[in-house]
Design an enzyme around this catalytic site. Structure first.
Site, mmCIF file in Angstrom:
data_model
loop_
_atom_site.group_PDB
_atom_site.id
_atom_site.type_symbol
_atom_site.label_atom_id
_atom_site.label_comp_id
_atom_site.label_asym_id
_atom_site.label_seq_id
_atom_site.Cartn_x
_atom_site.Cartn_y
_atom_site.Cartn_z
ATOM 1 N N THR A 93 -0.542 -1.000 -2.373
ATOM 2 C CA THR A 93 0.520 -0.099 -2.834
ATOM 3 C C THR A 93 1.841 -0.717 -2.405
ATOM 4 O O THR A 93 2.110 -0.826 -1.201
ATOM 5 C CB THR A 93 0.379 1.297 -2.187
ATOM 6 O OG1 THR A 93 -0.903 1.827 -2.509
ATOM 7 C CG2 THR A 93 1.457 2.232 -2.694
ATOM 8 N N LYS A 168 1.238 5.195 -9.539
ATOM 9 C CA LYS A 168 0.741 5.524 -8.184
ATOM 10 C C LYS A 168 1.779 6.339 -7.405
ATOM 11 O O LYS A 168 1.460 7.363 -6.799
ATOM 12 C CB LYS A 168 0.412 4.210 -7.465
ATOM 13 C CG LYS A 168 0.283 4.282 -5.973
ATOM 14 C CD LYS A 168 -1.072 4.724 -5.523
ATOM 15 C CE LYS A 168 -1.086 4.945 -4.012
ATOM 16 N NZ LYS A 168 -2.323 5.491 -3.542
ATOM 17 N N LYS A 243 4.811 6.324 3.676
ATOM 18 C CA LYS A 243 5.063 5.035 3.024
ATOM 19 C C LYS A 243 5.211 5.229 1.508
ATOM 20 O O LYS A 243 6.149 4.731 0.886
ATOM 21 C CB LYS A 243 3.897 4.072 3.308
ATOM 22 C CG LYS A 243 3.959 2.788 2.505
ATOM 23 C CD LYS A 243 2.675 1.966 2.548
ATOM 24 C CE LYS A 243 2.733 0.853 1.506
ATOM 25 N NZ LYS A 243 1.557 0.021 1.457
HETATM 26 P P1 NAD Z 1 -5.064 -2.037 6.759
HETATM 27 O O1 NAD Z 1 -3.908 -2.231 7.641
HETATM 28 O O2 NAD Z 1 -6.316 -1.413 7.286
HETATM 29 O O3 NAD Z 1 -5.476 -3.437 6.073
HETATM 30 C C1 NAD Z 1 -4.581 -4.441 5.726
HETATM 31 C C2 NAD Z 1 -5.227 -5.771 6.076
HETATM 32 O O4 NAD Z 1 -4.364 -6.828 5.643
HETATM 33 C C3 NAD Z 1 -5.436 -5.965 7.584
HETATM 34 O O5 NAD Z 1 -6.791 -6.290 7.838
HETATM 35 C C4 NAD Z 1 -4.491 -7.112 7.937
HETATM 36 O O6 NAD Z 1 -4.992 -7.946 8.973
HETATM 37 C C5 NAD Z 1 -4.416 -7.855 6.618
HETATM 38 N N1 NAD Z 1 -3.247 -8.710 6.482
HETATM 39 C C6 NAD Z 1 -1.966 -8.451 6.821
HETATM 40 N N2 NAD Z 1 -1.183 -9.501 6.507
HETATM 41 C C7 NAD Z 1 -1.995 -10.424 5.949
HETATM 42 C C8 NAD Z 1 -1.787 -11.727 5.422
HETATM 43 N N3 NAD Z 1 -0.583 -12.277 5.389
HETATM 44 N N4 NAD Z 1 -2.855 -12.405 4.938
HETATM 45 C C9 NAD Z 1 -4.085 -11.844 4.966
HETATM 46 N N5 NAD Z 1 -4.362 -10.626 5.458
HETATM 47 C C10 NAD Z 1 -3.320 -9.938 5.958
HETATM 48 O O7 NAD Z 1 -4.509 -1.180 5.510
HETATM 49 P P2 NAD Z 1 -5.358 -0.385 4.416
HETATM 50 O O8 NAD Z 1 -5.475 1.047 4.817
HETATM 51 O O9 NAD Z 1 -6.579 -1.152 4.060
HETATM 52 O O10 NAD Z 1 -4.316 -0.402 3.199
HETATM 53 C C11 NAD Z 1 -4.160 -1.537 2.376
HETATM 54 C C12 NAD Z 1 -3.317 -1.140 1.173
HETATM 55 O O11 NAD Z 1 -3.965 -0.076 0.477
HETATM 56 C C13 NAD Z 1 -1.925 -0.626 1.542
HETATM 57 O O12 NAD Z 1 -1.001 -1.133 0.611
HETATM 58 C C14 NAD Z 1 -2.074 0.882 1.447
HETATM 59 O O13 NAD Z 1 -0.853 1.540 1.148
HETATM 60 C C15 NAD Z 1 -3.066 1.012 0.298
HETATM 61 N N6 NAD Z 1 -3.838 2.255 0.291
HETATM 62 C C16 NAD Z 1 -4.434 2.703 1.434
HETATM 63 C C17 NAD Z 1 -5.181 3.891 1.392
HETATM 64 C C18 NAD Z 1 -5.868 4.422 2.637
HETATM 65 O O14 NAD Z 1 -6.341 5.563 2.619
HETATM 66 N N7 NAD Z 1 -5.973 3.637 3.719
HETATM 67 C C19 NAD Z 1 -5.310 4.598 0.187
HETATM 68 C C20 NAD Z 1 -4.727 4.086 -0.965
HETATM 69 C C21 NAD Z 1 -3.983 2.911 -0.902
#
Ligand code: NAD
Length: 289
Positions: A93, A168, A243
């Site tokens: 997102t 979204k 966010k």
């Molecule tokens: P998270 O923080 O659990 O996962 C993000 C991952 O990205 C981490 O494992 C981190 O180490 C990795 N990362 C960061 N920088 C990086 C890089 N340069 N190269 C490779 N890996 C890297 O977050 P999440 O909850 O999995 O969310 C991910 C996305 O999904 C976000 O954009 C969030 O807004 C969206 N989202 C989350 C949810 C939810 O319920 N968690 C729901 C819908 C959308």
């Protein structure tokens, strides 16, 4: 297919595992060793750099924290390093402007790319029941659909580049505002002496009904099982709702849209997280009312 998956966190971990289950060969990269070792346990091959992970793949899928990281990963390590035949799919997102900028850079280098953010949380990512909102050309969408279908229950073409992100944040702006409105109504109903189950039975069949009420009721013991029944733990963190509301407010400002309810929702979630509740489920905002 051979697919590179970048970002194996709460969401990406389950999504990558579902691509493996669907028979794809998944080349996984994350900065966190904990995330990559979980991915390995789920059948992904762990690769030590993004550039190596994207070599020779048919598609690249990313699930990263924010727009700055998405832009840096794609412009530094994906574009120019994957074959131009690889389809690029960013499921993070992020803001509409960055999504369009990265997609323009990809197109200029000869790639097809889609923005494909998701609705649904960690459980839906694990279960393969996410909803994808996809921005990109008809041709890119046709290629993206079967890949995304392995991770979700619905894949919808929202329009051109950036349209997935636009859908979204508009959707989540409704969600933030309706959750607060629902919380407010239950808190007031209680003060007016109404039985909350009775109020639910009435309002869930009347014009006050919404997803926030009937699928995710913020009152413990009322409606379906929800984070309210688990002291607001798990579910969709208030910090992530904030966010999304911030992204919505940025987008609104960029096009001169009037969003007074979205703005108020952002202020209330900002106060809620500033008070230390960012890790709580977003329906926990009822405690402040
Ligand atoms: P998270 O923080 O659990 O996962 C993000 C991952 O990205 C981490 O494992 C981190 O180490 C990795 N990362 C960061 N920088 C990086 C890089 N340069 N190269 C490779 N890996 C890297 O977050 P999440 O909850 O999995 O969310 C991910 C996305 O999904 C976000 O954009 C969030 O807004 C969206 N989202 C989350 C949810 C939810 O319920 N968690 C729901 C819908 C959308």
């Amino acid at each position: 297919m051979k697919i590179a998956f970048i970002g194996l966190g709460n969401m990406g971990g389950g999504m990558a595992a579902n691509l493996v289950k669907a028979g794809h060969e998944v080349r996984a990269f994350d900065l966190s060793a904990e995330a990559t070792s979980r991915a390995q346990g789920n059948g992904c091959s762990v690769i030590l750099t993004v550039r190596e992970a994207v070599q020779g793949v048919d598609a690249v899928v990313s699930m990263l924290p924010n727009g700055a990281i998405v832009e840096s990963v794609y412009t530094t390590d994906v574009i120019g390093h994957a074959f131009t035949t690889a389809l690029l799919l960013d499921c993070s997102t992020i803001d509409v402007a960055t999504a369009r900028k990265v997609e323009d850079a990809a197109r200029a280098a000869g790639y097809e790319m889609v923005d494909a953010p998701v609705s649904g949380g960690i459980a839906a990512a694990n279960d393969g029941t996410l909803t994808f909102m996809v921005g990109g050309s008809d041709a890119a969408f046709a290629k993206a659909e079967p890949i995304l279908a392995a991770m979700g229950k619905a894949v919808i073409h929202a329009g051109d580049s950036g349209a997935g992100q636009a859908a979204k944040i508009c959707n989540n702006m409704i969600l933030g505002a309706t959750m607060i409105a629902t919380c407010e109504a239950f808190a007031m109903a209680q003060k007016l002496g109404l039985n909350l189950q009775t109020f639910y039975d009435i309002s869930s069949k009347a014009s006050g009904q919404s997803w926030s009420m009937t699928s995710y009721c913020p009152v413990p013991g009322v409606g379906p099982q929800s984070p309210a029944d688990n002291d607001y733990q798990g579910g969709f963190a208030a910090a992530l709702m904030l966010k999304d509301l911030k992204l919505a407010m940025e987008a609104a400002a960029s096009v001169g849209a009037k969003t007074p309810m979205g703005q108020r929702a952002e202020e209330l979630y900002a106060a809620f997280t500033a008070a230390g509740s960012g890790g709580s489920d977003f329906s926990g905002i009822i405690k402040t009312l």
